[in-house]
Write a protein that holds these residues in place. Structure first.
Motif, PDB file in Angstrom:
ATOM      1  N   VAL A 215       0.850  -1.322   0.050  1.00  0.00           N
ATOM      2  CA  VAL A 215       0.265  -0.112  -0.267  1.00  0.00           C
ATOM      3  C   VAL A 215       0.660   1.418   0.047  1.00  0.00           C
ATOM      4  CG1 VAL A 215      -1.485   1.498   0.748  1.00  0.00           C
ATOM      5  CG2 VAL A 215      -1.636  -1.212   1.135  1.00  0.00           C
ATOM      6  N   GLU A 216       0.985   1.700  -0.800  1.00  0.00           N
ATOM      7  CA  GLU A 216       1.448   2.573  -1.107  1.00  0.00           C
ATOM      8  C   GLU A 216       1.037   4.867  -0.382  1.00  0.00           C
ATOM      9  OE1 GLU A 216       4.750   2.512  -4.759  1.00  0.00           O
ATOM     10  OE2 GLU A 216       2.953   3.802  -5.254  1.00  0.00           O
ATOM     11  N   ILE A 217       1.786   4.894  -0.285  1.00  0.00           N
ATOM     12  CA  ILE A 217       1.172   5.678   0.865  1.00  0.00           C
ATOM     13  C   ILE A 217       2.199   7.386   0.263  1.00  0.00           C
ATOM     14  CG2 ILE A 217       1.659   7.032   3.274  1.00  0.00           C
ATOM     15  CD1 ILE A 217       1.690   4.432   4.388  1.00  0.00           C
ATOM     16  N   ILE A 218       3.122   7.713  -0.148  1.00  0.00           N
ATOM     17  CA  ILE A 218       4.148   8.325  -0.751  1.00  0.00           C
ATOM     18  C   ILE A 218       5.030   7.646  -1.896  1.00  0.00           C
ATOM     19  CG2 ILE A 218       6.087  10.112  -0.439  1.00  0.00           C
ATOM     20  CD1 ILE A 218       5.601  10.589   1.791  1.00  0.00           C
ATOM     21  N   MET A 253      -5.877   4.673  -1.169  1.00  0.00           N
ATOM     22  CA  MET A 253      -4.176   4.450  -1.247  1.00  0.00           C
ATOM     23  C   MET A 253      -3.999   3.317  -2.662  1.00  0.00           C
ATOM     24  SD  MET A 253      -2.888   4.493   2.760  1.00  0.00           S
ATOM     25  CE  MET A 253      -4.493   3.452   3.539  1.00  0.00           C
ATOM     26  N   PRO A 254      -3.069   4.353  -2.805  1.00  0.00           N
ATOM     27  CA  PRO A 254      -2.925   3.466  -4.299  1.00  0.00           C
ATOM     28  C   PRO A 254      -2.698   1.466  -3.483  1.00  0.00           C
ATOM     29  CG  PRO A 254      -1.526   5.233  -4.799  1.00  0.00           C
ATOM     30  CD  PRO A 254      -2.499   5.049  -3.083  1.00  0.00           C
ATOM     31  N   MET A 255      -2.483   0.200  -4.636  1.00  0.00           N
ATOM     32  CA  MET A 255      -2.204  -1.183  -4.353  1.00  0.00           C
ATOM     33  C   MET A 255      -1.403  -1.527  -5.167  1.00  0.00           C
ATOM     34  SD  MET A 255      -5.352  -3.176  -4.008  1.00  0.00           S
ATOM     35  CE  MET A 255      -6.227  -3.522  -5.325  1.00  0.00           C
ATOM     36  N   ALA A 256       0.075  -1.838  -4.545  1.00  0.00           N
ATOM     37  CA  ALA A 256       0.707  -2.605  -5.754  1.00  0.00           C
ATOM     38  C   ALA A 256       1.219  -3.778  -5.846  1.00  0.00           C
ATOM     39  CB  ALA A 256       1.893  -1.444  -5.173  1.00  0.00           C
ATOM     40  N   THR A 257       1.693  -4.430  -6.523  1.00  0.00           N
ATOM     41  CA  THR A 257       2.165  -5.933  -6.080  1.00  0.00           C
ATOM     42  C   THR A 257       3.523  -5.471  -4.879  1.00  0.00           C
ATOM     43  OG1 THR A 257       3.481  -5.195  -8.418  1.00  0.00           O
ATOM     44  CG2 THR A 257       1.006  -6.629  -8.099  1.00  0.00           C
ATOM     45  N   ALA A 258       4.006  -6.808  -4.995  1.00  0.00           N
ATOM     46  CA  ALA A 258       4.975  -6.596  -4.062  1.00  0.00           C
ATOM     47  C   ALA A 258       6.274  -8.156  -4.438  1.00  0.00           C
ATOM     48  CB  ALA A 258       5.268  -6.488  -2.269  1.00  0.00           C
ATOM     49  N   GLU A 259       7.518  -7.744  -3.999  1.00  0.00           N
ATOM     50  CA  GLU A 259       8.197  -8.497  -4.463  1.00  0.00           C
ATOM     51  C   GLU A 259       9.006  -8.778  -2.964  1.00  0.00           C
ATOM     52  OE1 GLU A 259      11.754 -10.227  -7.281  1.00  0.00           O
ATOM     53  OE2 GLU A 259      10.448  -9.043  -7.885  1.00  0.00           O
ATOM     54  N   VAL A 260       9.307 -10.097  -2.759  1.00  0.00           N
ATOM     55  CA  VAL A 260      10.327 -10.256  -1.277  1.00  0.00           C
ATOM     56  C   VAL A 260      11.470 -10.714  -1.778  1.00  0.00           C
ATOM     57  CG1 VAL A 260       9.968 -11.803   0.926  1.00  0.00           C
ATOM     58  CG2 VAL A 260       8.175 -11.135   0.513  1.00  0.00           C
ATOM     59  N   HIS A 261      12.834  -9.956  -1.330  1.00  0.00           N
ATOM     60  CA  HIS A 261      13.920  -9.777  -1.381  1.00  0.00           C
ATOM     61  C   HIS A 261      14.384 -11.319  -0.771  1.00  0.00           C
ATOM     62  CE1 HIS A 261      13.294  -6.849  -4.089  1.00  0.00           C
ATOM     63  NE2 HIS A 261      13.649  -5.353  -2.886  1.00  0.00           N
ATOM     64  N   THR A 262      13.835 -11.142   0.592  1.00  0.00           N
ATOM     65  CA  THR A 262      15.183 -11.809   1.544  1.00  0.00           C
ATOM     66  C   THR A 262      14.072 -11.743   3.413  1.00  0.00           C
ATOM     67  OG1 THR A 262      16.987 -12.827   2.894  1.00  0.00           O
ATOM     68  CG2 THR A 262      16.597 -10.880   2.579  1.00  0.00           C
ATOM     69  N   ILE A 263      14.540 -12.339   3.736  1.00  0.00           N
ATOM     70  CA  ILE A 263      13.832 -12.672   4.534  1.00  0.00           C
ATOM     71  C   ILE A 263      14.483 -12.314   6.707  1.00  0.00           C
ATOM     72  CG2 ILE A 263      12.558 -14.265   7.438  1.00  0.00           C
ATOM     73  CD1 ILE A 263      10.924 -15.470   5.297  1.00  0.00           C
ATOM     74  N   LEU A 264      14.666 -11.480   7.346  1.00  0.00           N
ATOM     75  CA  LEU A 264      16.009 -10.928   8.119  1.00  0.00           C
ATOM     76  C   LEU A 264      15.290 -11.730   9.027  1.00  0.00           C
ATOM     77  CD1 LEU A 264      17.978  -9.574   8.598  1.00  0.00           C
ATOM     78  CD2 LEU A 264      16.663  -7.610   9.432  1.00  0.00           C
ATOM     79  N   ALA A 265      15.787 -12.513   9.664  1.00  0.00           N
ATOM     80  CA  ALA A 265      15.631 -13.368  10.492  1.00  0.00           C
ATOM     81  C   ALA A 265      16.073 -12.366  12.724  1.00  0.00           C
ATOM     82  CB  ALA A 265      16.541 -14.632  11.151  1.00  0.00           C
ATOM     83  N   ARG A 282      -6.483  -0.139  -6.081  1.00  0.00           N
ATOM     84  CA  ARG A 282      -6.690   0.700  -4.727  1.00  0.00           C
ATOM     85  C   ARG A 282      -7.042   0.397  -3.229  1.00  0.00           C
ATOM     86  NH1 ARG A 282     -11.517   4.945  -4.609  1.00  0.00           N
ATOM     87  NH2 ARG A 282     -13.237   4.532  -5.763  1.00  0.00           N
ATOM     88  N   ILE A 283      -6.590   0.663  -2.094  1.00  0.00           N
ATOM     89  CA  ILE A 283      -7.512   0.083  -1.085  1.00  0.00           C
ATOM     90  C   ILE A 283      -8.231   1.420  -0.965  1.00  0.00           C
ATOM     91  CG2 ILE A 283      -6.764   0.376   1.374  1.00  0.00           C
ATOM     92  CD1 ILE A 283      -5.703  -2.120  -0.035  1.00  0.00           C
ATOM     93  N   THR A 284      -9.601   1.145  -0.387  1.00  0.00           N
ATOM     94  CA  THR A 284     -10.503   2.224   0.038  1.00  0.00           C
ATOM     95  C   THR A 284     -11.729   1.847   1.411  1.00  0.00           C
ATOM     96  OG1 THR A 284     -12.229   0.146  -1.113  1.00  0.00           O
ATOM     97  CG2 THR A 284     -11.322   1.730  -2.756  1.00  0.00           C
ATOM     98  N   GLN A 285     -10.436   0.660   2.312  1.00  0.00           N
ATOM     99  CA  GLN A 285     -11.442   1.052   3.850  1.00  0.00           C
ATOM    100  C   GLN A 285     -10.065   0.701   4.166  1.00  0.00           C
ATOM    101  OE1 GLN A 285     -14.261   1.102   4.508  1.00  0.00           O
ATOM    102  NE2 GLN A 285     -15.009   1.907   3.125  1.00  0.00           N
ATOM    103  N   ILE A 291      -7.824  -4.257   5.496  1.00  0.00           N
ATOM    104  CA  ILE A 291      -8.157  -3.837   4.305  1.00  0.00           C
ATOM    105  C   ILE A 291      -8.421  -3.661   2.943  1.00  0.00           C
ATOM    106  CG2 ILE A 291      -5.551  -2.115   5.442  1.00  0.00           C
ATOM    107  CD1 ILE A 291      -4.421  -3.361   3.149  1.00  0.00           C
ATOM    108  N   ALA A 292      -9.002  -3.294   2.774  1.00  0.00           N
ATOM    109  CA  ALA A 292     -10.444  -3.870   1.971  1.00  0.00           C
ATOM    110  C   ALA A 292     -10.102  -2.695   0.361  1.00  0.00           C
ATOM    111  CB  ALA A 292     -11.652  -3.869   1.870  1.00  0.00           C
ATOM    112  N   GLY A 293     -10.271  -2.853  -0.912  1.00  0.00           N
ATOM    113  CA  GLY A 293      -9.618  -2.651  -1.887  1.00  0.00           C
ATOM    114  C   GLY A 293     -10.234  -2.589  -3.432  1.00  0.00           C
ATOM    115  N   LYS A 294     -10.264  -2.195  -4.443  1.00  0.00           N
ATOM    116  CA  LYS A 294     -10.130  -2.899  -5.645  1.00  0.00           C
ATOM    117  C   LYS A 294      -9.474  -3.200  -6.501  1.00  0.00           C
ATOM    118  CE  LYS A 294     -14.146  -2.380  -6.342  1.00  0.00           C
ATOM    119  NZ  LYS A 294     -15.705  -3.527  -7.396  1.00  0.00           N
TER     120      LYS A 294
END
Length: 579
Positions: A215-218, A253-265, A282-285, A291-294
């Motif tokens: 969810v993009e804020i800026i 708020m804008p909704m985007a896909t995301a990619e996981v690079h690694t997990i920091l234990a 976009r996220i509407t709730q 959170i919910a969106g379309k």
């Protein structure tokens, strides 16, 4: 599957991304159900295993990971314990999340953002088997009471929403620290954020429950995104996270896909290190349970430009979400960061700020310009930039849609403060219509005195035997005096009057000279009416309607200077009886 159907010992699986965009499964076992965890909401407790979970425990960014029993969706991984060696999580039931999807945003009130919750209840209100299992994992803590206390022992779960990784780019740690109370339990990580590209339909074929979501804020030269997991998709409608980001209610708020690079234990809180991808909707709730969106609907963000002119000349271009509450906070965060990362943070700084705010249905932008001085690392002048934005977005007259924000900050490392030290007049006994020579002495910081001559004319209709108070002051003192003598002038009665007040704020480089007379007037509906006849003044003063406030007559002169003016001096003139 409803919570009433879920029993301790049931086994199933969950889905999430541990690396890249590949959705993987992990095993779950139900420990029990906490009934009425929050008002009208249950919480399902599970133990997770498989993949990296044995090593990492609960992973920040797993929020929203769907959990299934007999291939039926029971909810989303959403809560957990810090410093727990076991991957034991709370699952928000899917029914509570679907309520968010079905919520009619036009008929619902926004819920206030809340702090992290710690849940407690009486021992006998929950299943004893659930209590025993939690005690065996060291996740249940009893309160200690003094002897002879007649009460049942309650217990407490340190069960809180799983941290949401906040992926940031271009921000300093100081700027991010200031917004920590707003975003609650978020982990802050500096990674490259989204480039703002929009996703095409073929990008969404594999976007399904278990996929990472951002969810993009800026976004832009400065960027902030919250990363979690997609729980449920019904066509283009989606649910995610299983808990709020901020719990701001209706949002956009804008909704985007995301990619996981690694997990920091980490023993404290393991984290998915991820980056946002293409914008897909976009996220509407932003509600308590999800959170919910379309997908396929895109939000219009607010474009901002900040130009810093000083030791370095740098321009920042970014966009922020449009929201009455969030927009001013995010703009302040971005502007402070732009200045802090460009200019020095400690020591004296002078700043000339020019702010242009573009408003829909208005040809010319609202333009505000002023000079400020800051002696420390606080950058308090930024508040003066944010205040007009907040006022416009929350004004009582009309819905103001801000279309653009442009700021130019000209910063100098010199102290340009000048203090009003003394005033002298050629004659304290004056006559109506007489011109009086005044000399204003100004002391510059670490420099010599400067002398400013000024001629003031005594009004022709001033009453013999009366007195005239002459005040020479800075912008702040002038405003305080006006709030005392004419408070009604600070209460605009229309949107255009509000804009007039914003654009005509007293300039901090002006020396203001006030001649306060004993001729009274009044302010009605934000407009000043000085020097009214006594008969009319009496009638209006006794008016049986609101909006009428007293006004003291005064003559005001402004002397522009190159300094940031500070201080106040006063002298009284006396009108000769013989005149």
């Amino acid at each position: 599957m409803d919570t009433d159907e879920i029993k301790p010992g049931m086994k199933g699986y969950g889905r999430t991304v541990f690396s890249g965009k590949q959705i993987e499964s992990f095993d779950i076992e139900v420990l029990g159900v906490l009934k009425n965890w929050e008002a009208k909401n249950d919480m399902i407790l599970i133990k997770m295993s498989g993949g990296p979970l044995e090593k990492t425990g609960i992973i920040a960014g797993m929020s929203g990971s769907p959990v299934y029993i007999d291939d039926k969706l029971i909810g989303a991984v959403s809560h957990g314990w810090s410093y727990s060696k076991d991957a034991i999580a709370g699952v928000t039931p899917i029914r509570a999340m679907i309520d968010v999807m079905e919520m009619d945003s036009r008929n619902r009130k926004n819920l206030a953002a809340k702090a992290n919750r710690i849940w407690s209840t009486s021992l006998n209100t929950q299943d004893t088997n659930v209590i025993a299992k939690l005690e065996s994992y060291g996740l249940l803590h009893k309160y200690e009471f003094h002897e002879n206390t007649d009460t049942r022992e309650p217990f407490i779960f340190n069960l809180v929403p799983i941290q949401t990784p906040l992926i940031v780019s271009g921000f300093s740690n100081e700027s991010l620290t200031k917004i920590s109370p707003l975003f609650g339990r978020v982990g802050r990580f500096s990674l490259h954020s989204s480039n703002g590209e929009y996703g095409s339909p073929e990008d969404l074929v594999n976007f399904m429950p278990g996929s990472s979501i951002a969810v993009e804020i800026i976004r832009g030269d400065l960027s902030v995104s919250a990363v979690g997991t997609l729980t449920y998709r019904d066509g283009n409608d989606i649910l995610a996270f299983g808990h709020p980001i901020i719990q701001i209610g209706n949002t956009d708020m804008p909704m985007a896909t995301a990619e996981v690079h690694t997990i920091l234990a980490s023993q404290a809180s393991s984290t998915k290190m991820a980056s946002p991808g293409k914008i897909i909707g976009r996220i509407t709730q932003d509600r308590r349970s999800a959170i919910a969106g379309k997908i396929g609907e895109y939000t219009q963000m607010l474009p901002c430009q900040v130009k810093i002119q000083g030791s370095l000349n740098i321009e920042y271009n970014f966009e922020v979400v449009q929201d009455r509450i969030l927009t001013p906070i995010l703009v302040q965060m971005a502007i402070e960061n732009a200045i802090l990362t460009t200019e020095k943070t400690v020591g004296e700084k002078s700043m000339m700020i020019k702010l242009d705010i573009g408003i829909a249905d208005r040809e010319e932008p609202i333009s505000i310009e002023n000079k400020y001085f800051d002696s420390g690392p606080s950058w308090l002048p930024i508040y003066n930039v944010i205040e007009p934005i907040t006022i416009l977005l929350n004004n009582e007259f009309k819905t103001a849609k801000i279309e653009s924000i442009n700021l130019v900050a000209d910063i100098s490392e010199h102290n340009n403060v000048a203090f009003i030290d003394n005033i002298k007049v050629s004659n304290k006994w004056v006559s109506p219509g007489e011109e009086v020579l005044m000399n204003i002495s100004v002391k510059q910081y670490a420099r010599s005195y400067a002398s400013i001559p000024l001629t003031i004319k005594i009004p022709d209709d001033v009453a013999p035997g009366s007195s005239i108070q002459v005040i020479v002051c800075d912008a702040m003192n002038s405003k305080m005096l006006e709030m005392t003598s004419a408070p009604g002038s600070f209460l605009p009665s229309s949107f255009e009057q509000l804009i007039h007040h914003l654009e005509n704020e007293e300039h901090n480089s002006n020396i203001i000279v006030k001649l306060r007379l004993n001729k009274k007037g009044l302010t009605y509906m934000g407009e000043d009416f000085p020097s009214l006849p006594n008969s009319f003044l009496s009638i209006m003063s006794l008016s049986n309607q609101s909006g009428v406030t007293p006004l003291r007559s005064e003559i005001v002169k402004r002397i522009p200077t190159e300094w940031f003016i500070n201080g106040k001096q006063t002298i009284n003139l006396f009108v000769d009886n013989k005149s």
